[in-house]
Design an enzyme around this catalytic site. Structure first.
Site, short mmCIF file in Angstrom:
data_model
loop_
_atom_site.label_atom_id
_atom_site.label_comp_id
_atom_site.label_asym_id
_atom_site.label_seq_id
_atom_site.Cartn_x
_atom_site.Cartn_y
_atom_site.Cartn_z
N SER A 118 0.81 -1.21 0.00
CA SER A 118 0.00 0.00 0.00
C SER A 118 0.85 1.27 0.00
O SER A 118 1.66 1.47 -0.88
CB SER A 118 -0.97 -0.03 1.18
OG SER A 118 -1.89 1.01 1.08
N HIS A 119 0.70 2.08 1.04
CA HIS A 119 1.36 3.37 1.09
C HIS A 119 2.73 3.28 1.74
O HIS A 119 3.40 4.29 1.89
CB HIS A 119 0.48 4.33 1.90
CG HIS A 119 0.07 3.70 3.19
ND1 HIS A 119 -0.87 2.71 3.25
CD2 HIS A 119 0.53 3.86 4.44
CE1 HIS A 119 -0.99 2.30 4.51
NE2 HIS A 119 -0.15 2.98 5.25
N ASP A 283 -2.48 6.51 -3.41
CA ASP A 283 -1.32 5.90 -2.76
C ASP A 283 -0.64 4.84 -3.62
O ASP A 283 -0.96 4.68 -4.80
CB ASP A 283 -1.74 5.29 -1.41
CG ASP A 283 -2.57 4.03 -1.59
OD1 ASP A 283 -3.29 3.95 -2.59
OD2 ASP A 283 -2.49 3.14 -0.72
N ASP A 285 -0.78 1.61 -4.06
CA ASP A 285 -1.55 0.62 -4.81
C ASP A 285 -2.89 1.16 -5.31
O ASP A 285 -3.73 0.39 -5.80
CB ASP A 285 -1.76 -0.65 -3.96
CG ASP A 285 -2.56 -0.38 -2.71
OD1 ASP A 285 -2.51 0.75 -2.19
OD2 ASP A 285 -3.27 -1.30 -2.25
N ASP A 287 -5.59 2.56 -3.83
CA ASP A 287 -6.89 2.46 -3.17
C ASP A 287 -7.20 3.65 -2.26
O ASP A 287 -8.34 3.86 -1.89
CB ASP A 287 -7.05 1.12 -2.42
CG ASP A 287 -5.98 0.88 -1.39
OD1 ASP A 287 -5.05 1.70 -1.27
OD2 ASP A 287 -6.06 -0.16 -0.70
N ARG A 288 -6.18 4.43 -1.91
CA ARG A 288 -6.44 5.60 -1.05
C ARG A 288 -6.59 6.87 -1.87
O ARG A 288 -6.11 6.93 -3.01
CB ARG A 288 -5.29 5.82 -0.08
CG ARG A 288 -5.13 4.72 0.91
CD ARG A 288 -4.08 5.07 1.95
NE ARG A 288 -4.11 4.04 2.98
CZ ARG A 288 -3.64 4.17 4.20
NH1 ARG A 288 -3.06 5.30 4.56
NH2 ARG A 288 -3.72 3.19 5.07
N LYS A 382 -11.38 -0.28 -1.34
CA LYS A 382 -11.50 1.16 -1.46
C LYS A 382 -10.85 1.56 -2.78
O LYS A 382 -10.04 0.82 -3.33
CB LYS A 382 -10.89 1.87 -0.26
CG LYS A 382 -9.45 1.53 0.02
CD LYS A 382 -9.03 2.20 1.31
CE LYS A 382 -7.61 1.83 1.70
NZ LYS A 382 -7.55 0.94 2.87
#
Ligand code: G1P
Ligand code: ZN
Length: 549
Positions: A118-119, A283, A285, A287-288, A382
């Site tokens: 992710s982030h 982010d 990947d 999703d944010r 998300k």
């Protein structure tokens, strides 16, 4: 298959998935058989033994971080050896998390493996991650991640096919023994879905009209190609509207986390007299999301509330929302919108997986988390770019600025001032002791006065899923004040170093004259009370948080 090998291995004891899959330093993933053990544990726990996997499709992709492509090659070899008949992989190993979810659903896949932390930063010294999503396109349930962990503690062998590297650079089909590998363009299916949900004509008119400007920060991560294609090529935003749009294995040495601390260049362009009208970032990947207006920051909790309040303006949601949900630490702003709309609002533990059942059962349409996550029933993750398109659709339909829309929203519903204070890389046992000490006294707090506040309820949040009845305990310590203010404490489940203590603080302000304060000022008393009550300095040695959002 002749070159199928069964390799003896020994368990690792640390393969317990956290809030969102297994995240570790790259060098831990590079240990002998480490990745293979976890992947085989996924296959074993999901019962994809050689026979049962036939005809089942596995979707594979990742955020392009360091080790993404090597890991993907290994997983493809293992999928073939474990009897999968078809793999759909993103070109060059790339798929954003929401696009992976979209593809799993669209092609009725058995599930997918997403390579991402992710982030978290990427690179040889940074982080890597792997997670399994099921047939609904959503993160594995806790029950399944527990089963994967149990398998990983018992694993004695894994299956793999010996072969040259697979060509992932070109789209198209190829065979690996009995298994077909389809390499797909990472953007196409996702872009099609976005077109079904949003009024592309109207957004195009806004973006090409000459009076509105936007900036999207891809943070050198996965959303770049998606944003270039959808925002610039399909919707006509001028070239250059997308910044840092080329995915890099180390994200350019930066932290691909869309918040004010890490999207500093974007923030600069959104500040001052020549600020763009709309700014957003996504982010590692994809999703944010973070949403900004000219000289204006929208908290993720407020963003969720505004999307819910304006959903009727968006074609994909114009029939109304069945319900909404937010994670427990997310502010109560969306609750107020749900009450006004007369629809249910669910409060779930932190982590997207808890929305899955509600979405599958049609009990909610929109959901979100304070941690820059918003989404809907269009996928089971998300979705950063989805939120950006939703905002653009609302802005195009209303013809007002981000700030005006927020101000009007607060006047109607009140403002939920919100902040999160993170204490990072705290020694794990100190963080545990802090939480334990608070847990000991939590039940006795109700009814007590705390500064100008009176505690109405204090507990350790537990959740019973209304769809399958499963329950999750110890999901965060909550202190609810009589006037609606809240203080919440929990430990992060995604970190890879020590522990991170998260303290979430919010207060509701109905007086329009008091709705334009700095949240740190407006919440100053609660912030002080939060740190005294948990004796944060005593346990962590820190007199202030490392990251304030
Ligand atoms: C964090 C966020 C949480 C989010 C998760 C995955 O988890 O707080 O809302 O679902 O990342 O993106 P945490 O580190 O708090 O466990
Ligand atoms: Zn992410």
């Amino acid at each position: 298959m002749t070159n199928r090998k069964t390799i003896a291995t020994e368990p690792y004891s640390d393969q317990k998935p956290g809030t969102s899959g297994l995240r570790k330093k790259v060098r831990l993933f590079q240990q002998a058989h480490y990745l293979e053990n976890f992947v085989q544990s996924i296959f074993d726990a999901t019962d994809t033994g050689v026979d049962s996997a036939s005809d089942k499709i596995l979707v594979l992709g990742g955020d392009g971080r360091f080790y993404n492509i090597e890991a993907l090659q290994t997983i493809i070899r293992m999928a073939a050896a474990n009897g999968f008949k078809r793999v759909i992989a993103g070109q060059n190993g790339l798929l954003s998390t929401p696009a992976a979810s979209c593809i799993i659903r669209k092609y009725h896949a058995f599930g997918g493996i997403i390579l991402s932390a992710s982030h978290n930063p990427g690179g040889p010294e940074a982080d890597f991650g792997i997670k399994f999503n099921g047939a609904n396109g959503g993160p594995a349930s806790e029950e399944l991640t527990d089963a994967i962990f149990r398998q990983s503690l018992e694993i004695a062998q894994y299956h793999i096919v010996e072969t040259e590297d697979i060509d992932l650079a070109r789209t198209g089909s190829q065979q690996l023994g009995d298994m077909r590998i389809e390499v797909v363009d990472p953007v196409t299916d996702y872009a099609e879905l976005m077109q079904q949900l949003f009024d592309f004509e109207r957004i195009r008119a806004l973006l090409t009209g000459g009076t509105f400007s936007m900036r999207f920060d891809g943070m050198n991560a996965i959303t770049g190609p998606y944003a270039h294609r959808i925002l610039e090529q399909q919707l006509g935003a001028p070239p250059g509207s997308v910044m840092r749009g080329q995915p890099m294995p180390d994200f350019g040495g930066e932290h691909p986390d869309p918040n004010l601390a890490h999207a500093t260049d974007l923030q600069r362009r959104m500040t001052g007299g020549d600020a763009a009208d709309f700014g957003a970032a996504s982010d590692g990947d994809g999703d944010r999301n973070m949403i900004l207006g000219a000289n204006f920051y929208v908290t993720p909790s407020d963003s969720l509330a505004v999307l819910a309040a304006n959903a009727s303006l968006v074609p994909g949601y114009s029939d109304g929302l069945s319900g909404v949900a937010r994670s427990m630490p997310t502010s109560q702003a969306v609750d107020r919108v749900a009450a006004a709309l007369g629809i249910p609002c669910f409060e779930t533990p932190t982590g997207w997986k808890f929305f899955g059942n509600l979405l599958d059962a049609g009990q909610i349409t929109l959901c979100g988390e304070e941690s820059f996550g918003t989404g809907s029933d269009h996928v089971r993750e998300k979705d950063g770019l989805w939120a950006v398109l939703f905002w653009l659709n609302v802005l195009a339909a209303r013809g007002e600025s981000v700030a005006d829309i927020m101000q009007q929203h607060w006047r109607r519903y009140g403002r939920d001032y919100y902040t999160r204070h993170d204490y990072e890389a705290v020694a794990s046992d100190s963080a545990q002791s802090l939480i334990e000490a608070l847990r000991q006294k939590i039940d006795s707090l109700a009814g007590q006065r705390l500064g100008n506040y009176e505690i109405e309820l204090a507990d350790d949040f537990s959740y019973t899923d209304p769809v399958d009845g499963s329950s999750s305990r110890q999901q965060g310590l909550r202190i609810l004040m009589r006037d609606g203010a809240r203080i919440i404490y929990r430990l992060s489940g995604t970190g890879t170093e020590g522990a991170t203590l998260r303290v979430y603080i919010e207060g509701h302000e109905t007086d329009p004259a008091l709705q334009n304060e700095d949240p740190q000022q407006a919440l100053a008393e609660l912030i002080g009370l939060a740190s005294q009550l948990a004796e944060i300095e005593h346990y962590t040695g820190r007199s202030a948080a490392d990251v304030v959002t």
